[in-house]
Design a protein around this motif. Sequence first.
Motif, PDB file in Angstrom:
ATOM      1  N   LEU A  28      -5.168 -15.208 -25.361  1.00  0.00           N
ATOM      2  CA  LEU A  28      -4.874 -16.287 -26.305  1.00  0.00           C
ATOM      3  C   LEU A  28      -5.406 -17.613 -25.790  1.00  0.00           C
ATOM      4  CD1 LEU A  28      -1.116 -15.933 -27.308  1.00  0.00           C
ATOM      5  CD2 LEU A  28      -3.014 -16.095 -28.907  1.00  0.00           C
ATOM      6  N   VAL A  29      -5.937 -18.424 -26.680  1.00  0.00           N
ATOM      7  CA  VAL A  29      -6.190 -19.830 -26.395  1.00  0.00           C
ATOM      8  C   VAL A  29      -5.326 -20.650 -27.342  1.00  0.00           C
ATOM      9  CG1 VAL A  29      -7.864 -21.704 -26.677  1.00  0.00           C
ATOM     10  CG2 VAL A  29      -8.496 -19.647 -25.423  1.00  0.00           C
ATOM     11  N   THR A  30      -4.645 -21.649 -26.818  1.00  0.00           N
ATOM     12  CA  THR A  30      -3.806 -22.521 -27.632  1.00  0.00           C
ATOM     13  C   THR A  30      -4.435 -23.913 -27.669  1.00  0.00           C
ATOM     14  OG1 THR A  30      -2.441 -22.969 -25.686  1.00  0.00           O
ATOM     15  CG2 THR A  30      -1.660 -21.278 -27.214  1.00  0.00           C
ATOM     16  N   LEU A  35       2.147 -25.113 -28.953  1.00  0.00           N
ATOM     17  CA  LEU A  35       1.856 -23.699 -29.163  1.00  0.00           C
ATOM     18  C   LEU A  35       1.869 -22.930 -27.844  1.00  0.00           C
ATOM     19  CD1 LEU A  35      -0.979 -24.241 -31.782  1.00  0.00           C
ATOM     20  CD2 LEU A  35       1.335 -23.406 -32.236  1.00  0.00           C
ATOM     21  N   SER A  36       1.381 -23.561 -26.772  1.00  0.00           N
ATOM     22  CA  SER A  36       1.457 -22.933 -25.444  1.00  0.00           C
ATOM     23  C   SER A  36       2.916 -22.691 -25.071  1.00  0.00           C
ATOM     24  CB  SER A  36       0.816 -23.838 -24.384  1.00  0.00           C
ATOM     25  OG  SER A  36      -0.487 -24.202 -24.727  1.00  0.00           O
ATOM     26  N   GLU A  37       3.760 -23.684 -25.349  1.00  0.00           N
ATOM     27  CA  GLU A  37       5.166 -23.574 -24.966  1.00  0.00           C
ATOM     28  C   GLU A  37       5.887 -22.502 -25.771  1.00  0.00           C
ATOM     29  OE1 GLU A  37       6.628 -27.584 -25.177  1.00  0.00           O
ATOM     30  OE2 GLU A  37       5.377 -28.236 -23.494  1.00  0.00           O
ATOM     31  N   ILE A  38       5.463 -22.281 -27.011  1.00  0.00           N
ATOM     32  CA  ILE A  38       6.030 -21.168 -27.778  1.00  0.00           C
ATOM     33  C   ILE A  38       5.656 -19.845 -27.126  1.00  0.00           C
ATOM     34  CG2 ILE A  38       5.907 -19.912 -29.969  1.00  0.00           C
ATOM     35  CD1 ILE A  38       5.630 -22.638 -31.380  1.00  0.00           C
ATOM     36  N   PHE A  54      -3.869 -31.564 -22.216  1.00  0.00           N
ATOM     37  CA  PHE A  54      -2.578 -32.229 -22.337  1.00  0.00           C
ATOM     38  C   PHE A  54      -1.408 -31.309 -21.986  1.00  0.00           C
ATOM     39  CE2 PHE A  54      -5.308 -34.459 -25.485  1.00  0.00           C
ATOM     40  CZ  PHE A  54      -5.368 -35.670 -24.823  1.00  0.00           C
ATOM     41  N   ASP A  55      -1.653 -30.035 -21.763  1.00  0.00           N
ATOM     42  CA  ASP A  55      -0.571 -29.111 -21.398  1.00  0.00           C
ATOM     43  C   ASP A  55      -0.044 -29.483 -20.022  1.00  0.00           C
ATOM     44  OD1 ASP A  55      -0.259 -26.289 -23.118  1.00  0.00           O
ATOM     45  OD2 ASP A  55      -2.064 -27.440 -23.553  1.00  0.00           O
TER      46      ASP A  55
END
Length: 264
Positions: A28-30, A35-38, A54-55
Amino acid sequence: MIIGLALLLAAGPRQHLGPPAPAEVRRLVTLAPSLSEIVLALGAQDRLAGVTRFDDDARTEKLPRIGGYNDPQPEAVLAVKPDLVLAEPSPENRGPVETLARLGIPVEAFPLATVANIEDAVSAIAGLLGLPERGRALRESLERAREQARASAKGRSPTRALLVFGLDPLVVAGPRGFAGELLEDAGGENAAGDSALPFFRLSTEAAVRSAPQVIVLCGVEAPAGRRPIPGLDARVASLRSTALLHPGPRLPEALADLRAALAR
C-alpha cells in the motif's frame, strides 16, 4: 480519459480510479497521514510501502517518502511497486492521482471531511485489506469516545470557541466538518457561525464580531509579540498534539486535546 478521471475525483463520497484493486492487497501507498494511521490502527503496518513526508508516526519512520499530500510524486510511488494507493481527494493532488491511475495503479480515494466520512473510510479500508472485524471494532471505538465526551460535557455551559487552522489568511473550522463536530462533542460552541464548509476563510472583522471565549490554534503559532487575531482579546490555547490535524483513528486523542483547550 483525463476528463472522466477528473469527474470521478470531483464527485461522490468514495471513488475508485484505475484498474480494479487486487483481491489481496500486499503493498500500500498512502497519500495522507490520516490514511496511514488508519492502516496502522488496523494492524496492517507490514503492508505499508510508502507514505508522505508529513507522516510523523514512529512506525512509518523508515518507510520511503513519496512526496506530500498536495504533491505526491508518481515516480516515487511507482518505485515502491504498490498494488493499491489510498488517497484523499483534493484539487491540488488531482493531477498526480490521475496520473497514477492512467499508469495502471489502482487508486481508492476517500474524503475525510466529516466524522461519518472518516468512519466510512475505516470500514472500507478494512474491507480492502481483508480485515472487516478490525474495521468494525475501530469504528465502534471512535463512536464510544464521542459518546463519552458528550456525556462528560452534558449539563455544562458550552465554551464559545474559534478553531483556527490558518492565520494569513485566517482559516477556521466550520461546525459541519469533523473538527467542528468534535468541538461540539467536547463541550464547545463554534463561534464561526453556520457555514456548510468544513474549513473556510474568515475576515478579521467577522472574527472579532464572533466574540469567542477562546481561540484554539490548530497546528499554527501566533506571531511573537502580538495577538493571533488583531483586535480580538480572547484567551488563546494550543492543541497538545497533531491528532485534530489527522482525521482518522486518533479522534479520541483529538477530543481530549479539545477538552483540555476549552478548560484552560
